[in-house]
Design an enzyme around this catalytic site. Structure first.
Site, short mmCIF file in Angstrom:
data_model
loop_
_atom_site.label_atom_id
_atom_site.label_comp_id
_atom_site.label_asym_id
_atom_site.label_seq_id
_atom_site.Cartn_x
_atom_site.Cartn_y
_atom_site.Cartn_z
N LYS A 173 -17.43 9.70 22.52
CA LYS A 173 -17.13 9.99 23.94
C LYS A 173 -16.72 8.71 24.65
CE LYS A 173 -19.03 10.10 27.90
NZ LYS A 173 -17.82 9.76 28.69
N GLU A 176 -14.69 8.33 30.89
CA GLU A 176 -13.83 9.34 31.53
C GLU A 176 -12.64 8.70 32.22
OE1 GLU A 176 -16.92 8.56 32.04
OE2 GLU A 176 -17.59 8.79 34.12
N GLY A 227 -23.22 0.09 30.95
CA GLY A 227 -24.06 -0.60 31.92
C GLY A 227 -25.55 -0.47 31.62
N THR A 230 -27.32 2.87 32.76
CA THR A 230 -27.00 3.99 31.86
C THR A 230 -27.73 3.79 30.53
OG1 THR A 230 -24.79 3.90 32.84
CG2 THR A 230 -25.10 5.40 31.01
N GLU A 248 -25.41 -1.77 23.63
CA GLU A 248 -24.71 -3.00 24.02
C GLU A 248 -24.52 -2.92 25.53
OE1 GLU A 248 -23.89 -5.52 22.18
OE2 GLU A 248 -24.43 -4.64 20.26
N CYS A 282 -18.00 -8.01 29.36
CA CYS A 282 -19.47 -8.08 29.32
C CYS A 282 -19.95 -9.51 29.10
CB CYS A 282 -20.02 -7.17 28.25
SG CYS A 282 -19.26 -7.46 26.66
N GLU A 383 -25.10 -8.51 37.52
CA GLU A 383 -23.74 -8.52 36.97
C GLU A 383 -22.78 -7.96 38.02
OE1 GLU A 383 -22.87 -5.48 34.05
OE2 GLU A 383 -22.05 -6.98 32.70
P1 NAD Z 1 -21.24 3.03 32.21
O1 NAD Z 1 -22.63 2.78 31.79
O2 NAD Z 1 -20.99 3.55 33.57
O3 NAD Z 1 -20.52 4.07 31.22
C1 NAD Z 1 -20.38 3.83 29.85
C2 NAD Z 1 -20.21 5.15 29.12
O4 NAD Z 1 -21.41 5.91 29.23
C3 NAD Z 1 -19.10 6.04 29.69
O5 NAD Z 1 -18.46 6.70 28.61
C4 NAD Z 1 -19.88 7.03 30.54
O6 NAD Z 1 -19.22 8.27 30.73
C5 NAD Z 1 -21.11 7.23 29.69
N1 NAD Z 1 -22.30 7.75 30.37
C6 NAD Z 1 -22.66 7.58 31.67
N2 NAD Z 1 -23.83 8.21 31.90
C7 NAD Z 1 -24.22 8.77 30.74
C8 NAD Z 1 -25.34 9.55 30.33
N3 NAD Z 1 -26.33 9.86 31.19
N4 NAD Z 1 -25.43 9.96 29.05
C9 NAD Z 1 -24.46 9.63 28.17
N5 NAD Z 1 -23.36 8.92 28.49
C10 NAD Z 1 -23.25 8.48 29.75
O7 NAD Z 1 -20.48 1.66 31.94
P2 NAD Z 1 -19.00 1.30 32.32
O8 NAD Z 1 -18.95 1.14 33.80
O9 NAD Z 1 -18.06 2.23 31.64
O10 NAD Z 1 -18.84 -0.14 31.61
C11 NAD Z 1 -19.21 -1.32 32.22
C12 NAD Z 1 -20.50 -1.83 31.63
O11 NAD Z 1 -20.41 -1.94 30.22
C13 NAD Z 1 -20.82 -3.23 32.11
O12 NAD Z 1 -22.17 -3.31 32.52
C14 NAD Z 1 -20.61 -4.10 30.88
O13 NAD Z 1 -21.36 -5.27 30.85
C15 NAD Z 1 -20.95 -3.17 29.78
N6 NAD Z 1 -20.31 -3.59 28.53
C16 NAD Z 1 -21.08 -4.21 27.56
C17 NAD Z 1 -20.50 -4.66 26.39
C18 NAD Z 1 -21.31 -5.36 25.31
O14 NAD Z 1 -20.79 -5.60 24.23
N7 NAD Z 1 -22.56 -5.70 25.55
C19 NAD Z 1 -19.14 -4.45 26.17
C20 NAD Z 1 -18.40 -3.82 27.16
C21 NAD Z 1 -19.00 -3.38 28.34
#
Ligand code: NAD
Length: 495
Positions: A173, A176, A227, A230, A248, A282, A383
């Site tokens: 997944k 979105e 994030g 999440t 991650e 990230c 962040e």
């Molecule tokens: P997000 O947490 O909003 O969403 C990530 C994914 O999780 C999306 O596909 C979203 O639809 C899904 N999601 C959201 N709620 C969910 C739930 N309750 N159950 C299952 N899936 C759910 O993050 P984002 O805004 O897309 O990405 C930014 C974040 O990602 C930043 O905090 C960044 O640091 C982190 N990030 C970390 C790494 C790493 O390697 N550590 C790499 C890239 C991004």
């Protein structure tokens, strides 16, 4: 063509929901994609479960699984321009960056292709003592792979690669906001010959399409990048069925510059560390820690670079970085900077939405530098995931380490110095998953990636990133079975 891929067929969601994907650089419509409901995701999980249980992929020789990943990498190379364009349209990042991303994706798949056929297990006891004992590594089963919007295809490759190499089935997944390249990836997996039911794709919002992936008892593992909040939610949801979790999450990464560093290199890389992809990385070096004697020089020079960075859309040849992903995200970054200034940070540059007409239709935010920060401030602890650099000052090596570790995160950090012994002492003392010495940002598919503390659980890439996707099983055979004699009056044997 419909966009959900379940059990080898492309379909729309059961309720016919769709979502418009718009380019964050100018709001143009990129695509209208199908959106999954909870029921669609459950259908995808059921397909992956059946495919895991009948062993249609796990029973394929590991070397053939590796060959399929090499075929996939060849197809990605064939389609690089198409994929880079889709990635740029969805994320707003420059074409040159998207092309680099596709090259990194190819490297990741080739790394896991190479791992597929090695380290399949070991003999613990070869039989000389009357027992034969071995450890085998089996696929975990059904994996839920959930990815974010900043590096959509790259993050998918770090999960799909090991899942396929190890013989798992999965439900993928993507965010979105940025599904286009992940849809293309699944088409290429199909073209490469992956059996039906092994790869399944659902699109849609986390709460609806994503949540069942963490909750469902038929999912064996959830690998999530996104994030912190999440991640916590997913970990809690996964606890109800005690499934394996790999997370991650975010980072608040210290970039430490000592006075004896090569300042030309340190200053230039300090700007790249935080402003690359408008800070939506990230591992962004969002916290600059500078030794006091060179503070003014370093900050002045970073500010000068920041002020020269040209913003623009993915196909603007003059642009050096792009927009933020959405209006909501830009609002969040702007509020973060306002709060920082209210808390006492000194705004050296940036800090307000650009007023150039050419940028008016996109979610642009300028490179921003906040000086005179300290660890009590929210801007140092939280962040921003935007182009915002906070600057702190230190006087001693111990203070640099203490500040660098004063965060709930532990993803990455860097140290700049001409003293190799000091560099390695600081690298050893920092509690972050990746430490760069006199560099920032490079990573290697063969080296583990991931976080200490609240930056995550487990690792991606490297050998450990593959090991997340296997379950060790110990198989013990008694070659000379005999009564144990434990009960019934005879002396027990000691086996
Ligand atoms: P997000 O947490 O909003 O969403 C990530 C994914 O999780 C999306 O596909 C979203 O639809 C899904 N999601 C959201 N709620 C969910 C739930 N309750 N159950 C299952 N899936 C759910 O993050 P984002 O805004 O897309 O990405 C930014 C974040 O990602 C930043 O905090 C960044 O640091 C982190 N990030 C970390 C790494 C790493 O390697 N550590 C790499 C890239 C991004």
């Amino acid at each position: 063509m419909p966009d959900l891929f379940i059990d080898g067929s492309w379909s729309s969601g059961a309720k016919g929901l769709t979502r418009e994907i718009r380019c964050p650089a100018d709001g143009t419509l990129v695509a209208t994609v199908d959106e999954a409901t909870r029921e669609d995701t459950e259908r995808a999980i059921a397909a992956a479960r059946v495919a895991a249980d009948d062993g249609r992929w796990a029973s394929v020789p590991a070397s053939e699984r590796g060959r399929l990943l090499h075929r996939l990498a060849d197809l990605l190379e064939r389609d690089v321009e198409t994929i880079a364009r889709l990635e740029s349209l969805d994320t707003g990042k420059r074409m040159v960056e998207s092309r680099y991303d596709v090259a990194d994706v190819v490297s990741a798949f080739r790394w896991f292709a190479g791992l597929a056929g090695i380290d399949l297990g070991r003999v613990v006891d070869p039989g000389g003592t009357g027992t034969f004992s071995r450890v085998v590594y089996e696929p975990v089963g059904v994996c839920a792979l959930i990815t974010p919007w900043n590096y959509p295809l790259l993050q998918a490759s770090w999960k799909v690669g090991p899942a396929v190499a190890a013989g798992n089935t999965f439900v993928l997944k993507p965010s979105e906001l940025t599904p286009s390249t992940t849809i293309h990836l699944v088409r290429l997996l199909q073209e490469a010959g992956l059996p039906d039911g092994v790869a399944n794709l659902v699109l849609g919002a986390g709460a609806e399409a994503g949540a069942p992936l963490a909750e469902h008892p038929d999912v064996d593992m959830v690998s999530f990048t996104g994030g912190l909040l999440t991640g916590r939610r997913i970990m809690a949801a996964a606890a109800s069925t005690v499934k394996k979790v790999a997370l991650e999450l975010g980072g608040k990464n210290p970039n430490i510059v000592f006075a004896d560093a090569d300042l030309d290199a340190a200053v230039d890389n300090a700007a790249t560390a935080v402003f690359l992809h408008s800070g939506q990385v990230c591992s962004a070096g969002a916290r600059l820690l500078v030794e006091e004697p060179v503070h003014d020089e370093v900050v002045d020079r970073v500010v000068a670079i920041a002020e020269g960075i040209r913003l623009g859309g993915p196909f603007d040849p003059m642009a050096e970085t792009g927009p933020l992903i959405s209006q909501a995200h830009r609002d969040k970054v702007a509020a973060y900077v306002e709060r920082a200034v209210a808390d006492g940070a000194v705004l050296r540059t940036g800090g307000s939405v650009p007023d150039e007409p050419a940028l008016a239709t996109g979610w642009y935010y300028p490179p921003t530098v906040l000086d005179r920060c300290d660890t009590a401030m929210a801007c140092v602890q939280d962040e921003s995931f935007g182009p915002v650099l906070t600057v702190e000052t230190f006087r001693t090596e111990e203070e640099a380490v203490r500040l660098g570790n004063d965060t709930i995160y532990g993803l990455a950090g860097a140290v700049w110095t001409g003293d190799s012994s000091k560099a390695h002492c600081v690298a050893a003392a920092l509690r972050h998953g990746t430490i760069w010495i006199n560099d920032y940002h490079p990573y290697r598919p063969a080296a583990e990636w991931g976080g200490f503390k609240q930056s995550g659980v487990g690792r991606e890439l490297g050998h450990v990133g593959f090991a997340e996707y296997v379950e060790p099983k110990h198989i013990y055979e008694n070659l000379q079975p005999a009564p144990s004699g434990w009960f019934g009056g005879t002396e027990p044997t000691n086996s």
